[in-house]
Design a protein around this motif. Structure first.
Motif, mmCIF file in Angstrom:
data_model
loop_
_atom_site.group_PDB
_atom_site.id
_atom_site.type_symbol
_atom_site.label_atom_id
_atom_site.label_comp_id
_atom_site.label_asym_id
_atom_site.label_seq_id
_atom_site.Cartn_x
_atom_site.Cartn_y
_atom_site.Cartn_z
ATOM 1 N N LYS A 189 0.843 -1.192 0.000
ATOM 2 C CA LYS A 189 0.000 0.000 0.000
ATOM 3 C C LYS A 189 0.882 1.247 0.000
ATOM 4 O O LYS A 189 1.901 1.298 0.688
ATOM 5 N N LEU A 190 0.455 2.242 -0.775
ATOM 6 C CA LEU A 190 1.124 3.528 -0.789
ATOM 7 C C LEU A 190 0.237 4.542 -0.074
ATOM 8 O O LEU A 190 -0.918 4.742 -0.447
ATOM 9 N N GLN A 238 4.014 0.477 2.355
ATOM 10 C CA GLN A 238 3.877 -0.540 3.401
ATOM 11 C C GLN A 238 3.647 -1.908 2.770
ATOM 12 O O GLN A 238 2.693 -2.106 2.020
ATOM 13 N N ARG A 239 4.557 -2.836 3.087
ATOM 14 C CA ARG A 239 4.422 -4.232 2.652
ATOM 15 C C ARG A 239 4.536 -5.142 3.866
ATOM 16 O O ARG A 239 4.858 -4.701 4.960
ATOM 17 N N GLU A 240 4.301 -6.418 3.670
ATOM 18 C CA GLU A 240 4.377 -7.364 4.788
ATOM 19 C C GLU A 240 5.800 -7.508 5.300
ATOM 20 O O GLU A 240 6.024 -7.697 6.493
ATOM 21 N N ASP A 241 6.798 -7.440 4.403
ATOM 22 C CA ASP A 241 8.176 -7.686 4.812
ATOM 23 C C ASP A 241 8.944 -6.411 5.159
ATOM 24 O O ASP A 241 9.933 -6.466 5.887
ATOM 25 N N PHE A 242 8.502 -5.265 4.659
ATOM 26 C CA PHE A 242 9.191 -4.025 5.005
ATOM 27 C C PHE A 242 8.272 -2.841 4.735
ATOM 28 O O PHE A 242 7.250 -2.943 4.054
ATOM 29 N N SER A 243 8.671 -1.705 5.268
ATOM 30 C CA SER A 243 8.002 -0.444 4.954
ATOM 31 C C SER A 243 9.055 0.651 4.908
ATOM 32 O O SER A 243 10.103 0.568 5.561
ATOM 33 N N VAL A 244 8.793 1.673 4.117
ATOM 34 C CA VAL A 244 9.698 2.807 4.024
ATOM 35 C C VAL A 244 8.861 4.081 4.011
ATOM 36 O O VAL A 244 7.798 4.137 3.390
ATOM 37 N N GLU A 245 9.331 5.084 4.735
ATOM 38 C CA GLU A 245 8.603 6.341 4.871
ATOM 39 C C GLU A 245 9.541 7.501 4.595
ATOM 40 O O GLU A 245 10.690 7.517 5.031
ATOM 41 N N GLY A 246 9.041 8.498 3.892
ATOM 42 C CA GLY A 246 9.775 9.730 3.682
ATOM 43 C C GLY A 246 8.899 10.916 4.019
ATOM 44 O O GLY A 246 7.702 10.916 3.720
#
Length: 434
Positions: A189-190, A238-246
């Motif tokens: 998800k974005l 957001q994914r099951e194995d990782f997420s990244v935020e800026g």
């Protein structure tokens, strides 16, 4: 009789409206008691400098949260009992939201944090949950000696808890947030978010004050321009194995903060890891001029912070936590040197049984890592905290701990000073959460 019947009808209609939506009530009743506390200074020969406090009631914090929502809207209010005063007041959480499909609008006073802080603690008030270490971005304990002396990072306070979009300078303030979710992007998800955020005063309350670099007033010969609102933008995958935020935000007075935060939940078995980088800059506009109504001078800084968090549960009944932060702040003045800090805090938690939890916390806080001022006045310290928690059932727990704090660099503290160089205390926390 008619009045009674009418009142009953009105009550029935109101109750029907309430229960047409989903209603949730939570209660967090927490009380603190310190039966033993003892402080020491360099010279322990006088009674004034060697104090012992028995049966000291430290503080209490009770809270009740009420939330009502349906498919398209909701509202939340938090009620708190002020510690020791016995008065009920509205807590710093009061907000509502509306849903428009994948879009959501929220307004009020609340927290908006995407990347979890991972400040896991097995018992109440563990060191990994301490305010000095738990938030991403700059801390409030960096020992700054530029300018007018130690300021505890107030010069770059807009970077404290930087990725909490519902806050300003580390304090919750009124915020209006619009977010939109794209349901299927890159296997996850974005989430996109835009916010307007109120200013804060030096005391950390909503208002108009330049001293915290969160509010701006420009005056020329003919015009006065006032800016009292900050802005923030955030994007997260957001994914099951990782997420990244800026994120990028400005809270006013010529500053801007940016951050990138990466969470991995499956790269290491049974481990959640977070790595965050926050950078901020404040311009030299108005540098050297006293702010209206204050003696504070608006400084100009470059600052950054690196946060890392690890929570491992690979051993049965054991939780291992390691949190760390490195931060640097440099004043924009000639020949200014960076002020740096390094803090590492860990916990070993063990569920001895269904009723008893054991914890051991330890942390080292190098609040003046660089020692540019060549001064040893106790800026650096370490702390340990063994604890035991006894549960009556889910959400009901009594925690007893032994806290020990020791300053590390005390060479420049006078023997006759009243500076506390070490402290021992035994806090007891009673908590019921329903």
């Amino acid at each position: 009789m008619k009045k009674i019947v009418s009142a009953a009808i009105v009550a029935s209609v109101m109750a029907g409206s309430l229960f047409a939506a989903d209603a949730k009530i939570t209660l967090n009743a927490r009380s603190h008691y310190t039966p033993y506390e003892k402080s020491f200074v360099k010279d322990n020969s006088t009674a004034e400098n060697d104090t012992q406090k028995i049966s000291q009631f430290a503080k209490s914090s009770d809270a009740m949260d009420i939330e009502i929502n349906n498919d398209y809207a909701g509202a939340h209010i938090g009620l708190a009992l002020n510690g020791g005063e016995g008065t009920v007041a509205v807590d710093t959480k009061y907000y509502g939201w509306m849903n428009f499909g994948n879009a959501k609008v929220t307004a009020g006073v609340f927290e908006s944090v995407f990347t979890k802080r991972q400040n896991t603690t097995i018992n109440e008030e563990g060191l990994t949950d301490d305010g000095n270490i738990k938030n991403y971005g700059l801390s409030k304990i960096l020992a700054i000696t530029t300018g007018a002396g130690a300021t505890n990072a107030s010069g770059a306070s807009f970077m404290v808890d930087a990725n909490n979009i519902g806050a300003n300078c580390g304090d919750r303030v009124w915020s209006g947030i619009f977010d939109y979710t794209f349901a299927d992007v890159a296997g996850g998800k974005l989430l996109l978010k835009a916010a307007i955020v109120d200013s804060v005063t030096a005391a950390g309350k909503s208002g108009k004050n330049e001293a915290t670099n969160a509010y701006r007033t420009d005056t020329t010969d003919d015009t006065t321009t006032t800016v009292g609102t900050g802005f923030a933008f955030d994007a997260a995958l957001q994914r099951e194995d990782f997420s990244v935020e800026g994120m990028v935000r400005t809270s006013g007075y010529y500053n801007i903060a940016t951050g990138v935060y990466f969470t991995a939940s499956k790269l290491i078995p049974d481990t959640t890891a977070v790595l965050g980088f926050t950078y901020g800059s404040q311009s030299k506009k108005n540098d050297g001029k006293a702010l209206a109504g204050t003696t504070a001078v608006n400084g100009a800084y470059n600052a950054y912070a690196i946060d890392w968090r690890f929570v491992n549960k690979s051993i049965d009944k054991v939780t291992l936590v390691l949190n760390g932060k490195y931060e640097s702040l440099t004043a924009k003045t000639d020949d200014a040197k960076a002020e740096t800090g390094l803090y590492v805090v860990g916990e070993i938690g063990y569920a001895l049984s269904d009723l008893i939890d054991l914890g051991f916390d330890a942390g080292i806080y190098m609040c003046d890592l660089d020692d540019e001022d060549k001064s040893d006045k106790g800026e650096n310290y370490f702390q340990i905290r063994p604890s035991v928690g006894i549960k009556a059932g889910k959400g009901a727990k009594i925690t007893a701990a032994l806290n020990y704090k020791q300053l590390l660099n005390t060479g420049d503290i006078a023997d006759t000073a009243t500076t506390e160089i070490r402290k021992i205390s035994v806090p007891v926390i009673f908590r019921v959460k329903m």
